[in-house]
Design an enzyme around this catalytic site. Structure first.
Site, PDB file in Angstrom:
ATOM      1  CG  HIS A  76     -55.717   0.415 -39.129  1.00  0.00           C
ATOM      2  ND1 HIS A  76     -55.195   1.315 -38.133  1.00  0.00           N
ATOM      3  CD2 HIS A  76     -57.094   0.082 -38.954  1.00  0.00           C
ATOM      4  CE1 HIS A  76     -56.445   1.447 -37.476  1.00  0.00           C
ATOM      5  NE2 HIS A  76     -57.315   0.682 -38.229  1.00  0.00           N
ATOM      6  CE1 TYR A  93     -55.230  -9.371 -40.592  1.00  0.00           C
ATOM      7  CE2 TYR A  93     -57.380  -8.506 -41.644  1.00  0.00           C
ATOM      8  CZ  TYR A  93     -56.587  -9.573 -40.738  1.00  0.00           C
ATOM      9  OH  TYR A  93     -57.131 -10.501 -40.624  1.00  0.00           O
ATOM     10  CB  THR A  94     -50.759  -2.166 -40.739  1.00  0.00           C
ATOM     11  OG1 THR A  94     -51.312  -1.773 -39.431  1.00  0.00           O
ATOM     12  CG2 THR A  94     -49.623  -1.115 -41.145  1.00  0.00           C
ATOM     13  CB  CYS A 248     -48.607  -2.201 -32.088  1.00  0.00           C
ATOM     14  SG  CYS A 248     -50.027  -2.791 -33.009  1.00  0.00           S
TER      15      CYS A 248
END
Length: 272
Positions: A76, A93-94, A248
């Site tokens: 990320h 964030y990814t 996740c």
């Protein structure tokens, strides 16, 4: 190998060789001139697509149409912005894109009413710039390292799972199967639903997704309530030396999933 702690989410990091693309320039993370993961770079927002009242897809431009971000799959980035009080905020964030998506990268963002970084994205308009640094993440992935993955995702925790699933399924040499359980409050909260359904249709037998909702509509074929041991037992591969479980989601969900997995016999070596 552990999850990297974040304020509201535990983020899964996965490293794998980037897709080789002829005549591309690896821009942010893989060039010899830019190996400092703590150095911010700015990217121009070129397209914003509103998906729902609080979810939007943001596309950021790279220096040329053939540039790729060079972010290892599943890892990320950290994004910097300002909250409603004008104070700096940084949040991980990814991207949902891979290096096969040349010329730019995309973030799918859910903007919470009180979220500090949510405010920054809510105010962003085409032409604005986003400061980004990275990569971050410790999990190492190699194609075919396991027979199958079970994935347990909650809310915006779907983005790293989606990126990893895409990398697996779009690699013709990777035979790994993916079994995803994705939990949300309502059907409107499901992120990337059309993309996930697209993977299911394109890769039957290799990708399966099971949705779980706390507040399902009247007609609903998925799970109801919270993700249970029984759901994991039914929709994820059974414990074995050649499977791994990735999770996740919000900390309470991760804690509950860890307990379920232990009770079902998944050893720590099988979990990430």
């Amino acid at each position: 190998m552990d999850f990297l702690e974040a304020p509201k989410m535990q983020i899964l990091g996965v490293a794998v060789a980037a897709v080789a693309i002829a005549a591309t320039a690896v821009y942010l993370f893989s060039s010899k001139k830019s190996k400092d993961p703590e150095r911010f770079k700015e990217f121009k927002l070129v397209k914003r697509t509103n998906i729902s009242h609080n979810v939007a897809k943001f596309k950021f431009e790279l220096p040329s149409p053939t540039s790729v971000l060079g972010l290892p799959i599943g890892q990320h980035i950290s994004c910097r912005g300002k909250d409603s009080q004008g104070e700096e905020v940084i949040k991980p964030y990814t991207p949902t894109t891979l290096d096969s998506d040349v010329g730019g990268f995309e973030l799918v963002i859910k903007m919470y009413p009180q979220g500090r970084m949510s405010h920054h994205f809510r105010e962003m308009r085409v032409g604005d710039y986003l400061a980004v640094k990275g990569p971050k993440g410790r999990f190492r992935y190699q194609p075919n390292q396991v027979r199958a993955f079970g994935m347990l995702a909650g809310g915006s925790g779907i983005t790293p799972m989606f990126q990893v699933a895409r990398a697996i399924l779009e690699n013709p040499k990777d035979k790994t199967k993916v079994h995803l359980i994705y939990a949300n409050v309502t059907e409107d909260d499901i992120l990337l639903q059309s993309e996930l359904e697209g993977l299911s249709s394109k890769y039957p037998g290799r990708f399966n997704v099971y949705y779980v909702l706390n507040q399902p509509p009247e007609v609903w074929n998925g799970g109801v309530g919270f993700v249970s041991k029984e759901m994991i037992q039914t929709h994820c591969p059974a414990p074995a030396y050649d499977i791994q479980i990735l999770r996740c989601g919000p900390p309470p969900m991760n804690k509950a999933m860890a307990a379920h997995l232990e009770a079902l016999g998944y050893t720590p070596e099988m979990q990430f």
